[in-house]
Write a protein that holds these residues in place. Structure first.
Motif, short mmCIF file in Angstrom:
data_model
loop_
_atom_site.label_atom_id
_atom_site.label_comp_id
_atom_site.label_asym_id
_atom_site.label_seq_id
_atom_site.Cartn_x
_atom_site.Cartn_y
_atom_site.Cartn_z
N GLN A 69 53.96 -47.81 43.85
CA GLN A 69 54.26 -48.67 44.98
C GLN A 69 55.76 -48.60 45.24
O GLN A 69 56.55 -48.63 44.30
CB GLN A 69 53.81 -50.09 44.67
N VAL A 70 56.12 -48.50 46.51
CA VAL A 70 57.52 -48.20 46.84
C VAL A 70 58.08 -49.31 47.75
O VAL A 70 57.47 -49.66 48.76
CB VAL A 70 57.63 -46.83 47.55
N PHE A 71 59.25 -49.83 47.35
CA PHE A 71 59.82 -50.98 48.04
C PHE A 71 61.31 -50.79 48.29
O PHE A 71 61.99 -50.08 47.55
CB PHE A 71 59.65 -52.25 47.19
N LYS A 72 61.81 -51.47 49.32
CA LYS A 72 63.26 -51.61 49.46
C LYS A 72 63.72 -52.49 48.30
O LYS A 72 63.14 -53.56 48.06
CB LYS A 72 63.61 -52.26 50.80
N ASN A 112 57.96 -51.74 52.77
CA ASN A 112 57.13 -51.73 51.57
C ASN A 112 55.85 -50.91 51.74
O ASN A 112 55.10 -51.12 52.68
CB ASN A 112 56.78 -53.18 51.22
N ALA A 113 55.61 -49.98 50.79
CA ALA A 113 54.50 -49.03 50.94
C ALA A 113 53.72 -48.89 49.65
O ALA A 113 54.29 -48.72 48.57
CB ALA A 113 55.05 -47.66 51.36
N ILE A 114 52.37 -48.95 49.76
CA ILE A 114 51.52 -48.83 48.58
C ILE A 114 50.37 -47.86 48.87
O ILE A 114 49.84 -47.82 49.96
CB ILE A 114 50.95 -50.20 48.14
N GLU A 132 55.49 -39.20 49.50
CA GLU A 132 54.90 -39.86 50.67
C GLU A 132 55.19 -41.36 50.66
O GLU A 132 55.48 -41.96 51.71
CB GLU A 132 53.39 -39.62 50.71
N GLY A 133 55.12 -41.98 49.50
CA GLY A 133 55.43 -43.40 49.40
C GLY A 133 56.86 -43.70 49.81
O GLY A 133 57.13 -44.67 50.53
N VAL A 134 57.78 -42.86 49.39
CA VAL A 134 59.19 -43.04 49.76
C VAL A 134 59.36 -42.85 51.27
O VAL A 134 60.08 -43.61 51.93
CB VAL A 134 60.09 -42.06 48.99
N ARG A 135 58.67 -41.86 51.83
CA ARG A 135 58.77 -41.60 53.27
C ARG A 135 58.30 -42.81 54.07
O ARG A 135 58.99 -43.25 55.01
CB ARG A 135 57.94 -40.38 53.65
N VAL A 136 57.14 -43.37 53.70
CA VAL A 136 56.61 -44.52 54.43
C VAL A 136 57.50 -45.74 54.24
O VAL A 136 57.74 -46.50 55.18
CB VAL A 136 55.16 -44.83 53.96
#
Length: 235
Positions: free
Chosen positions: A166-169, A129-131, A119-123
């Motif tokens: 936490q997922v970021f570019k 940036n998604a947390i 889900e983090g990768v999808r957002v």
């Protein structure tokens, strides 16, 4: 899409008064870090895993954790720095040059799920940036620590507890760290992006995705593990 995962565990386990990493504590039949790696290794969208450790613990992890349970070539072991910021930055500097997305996870959160990662990768792919975040259940007070009095009571509906992964570019988080590394002290990676003026989006976290911080958390973790195992048996 090349996706990197950085798992950080180079801090001192001060609050648990341990002479070794709290990632080596056992919950059930696995160590904390083994619970984490099991989930990240089975998440097929991840192309590389980078584990950031204290210098004097790298050899132990090679012998007793990585080689015994996982394909060693899939996990890079990186020496951490003197601060949280330095450790994350060293992990970022070790990502493959093809990396487009970076997942940053605290190695002391053993109950991360594949669903949270995906889900983090999808957002992140859709919005940036998604947390993961969960609403606080308790009222929060801002206090004056010198006078030991309440200054303010924030609206609870606007206050969330932030978790990892936490997922970021990749280019965004590296740029933010290069800009703020020797300038700011942060308590999570997304704060570097906030300070750099970047938007940070939230997605629904998981109350069971606890961080092992005190000895009481081990008992809570055992209960979470028992409930998960019971749920699998019923299925």
């Amino acid at each position: 899409m090349f996706i990197s995962a950085i798992i950080t565990g180079a801090g001192d386990s001060v609050r648990m008064n341990l002479p070794y990493s709290k990632m080596l504590l056992e919950i059930g039949d696995k160590k904390v870090i083994e619970h984490v790696l099991d989930v990240f290794c089975k998440t097929k969208l991840i192309d590389e895993i980078i584990l950031v450790l204290k210098k004097d613990e790298i050899s132990h992890f090679k012998r007793h954790i990585v080689r015994q349970r996982y394909c060693f070539s899939e996990i890079k072991l990186v020496e951490g720095g003197n601060t949280r910021e330095e450790s994350t930055f060293k992990g970022l500097m070790a990502v493959d040059e093809k990396s487009q997305i970076v997942i940053c996870h605290d190695g002391a959160r053993p109950f991360v799920t594949e669903e949270l990662i995906v889900e983090g990768v999808r957002v992140c792919m859709q919005k940036g940036n998604a947390i993961p975040a969960v609403p606080l259940k308790d009222t929060v007070k801002e206090i004056d620590r010198e006078k030991n009095i309440v200054i303010n009571t924030p609206k609870r509906e606007n206050i969330y507890a932030i978790q990892t992964p936490q997922v970021f570019k990749t280019k965004n988080i590296i740029a933010a760290y290069k800009k703020g590394l020797n300038k700011y002290t942060v308590t999570d990676d997304s704060q570097m992006l906030e300070l750099a003026g970047e938007d940070v989006h939230i997605f629904e976290g998981d109350y069971n995705n606890i961080k092992i911080t005190t000895r009481e958390d081990i008992a809570i973790g055992m209960k979470i593990l028992e409930e998960r195992n019971a749920s699998r048996i019923r299925l």
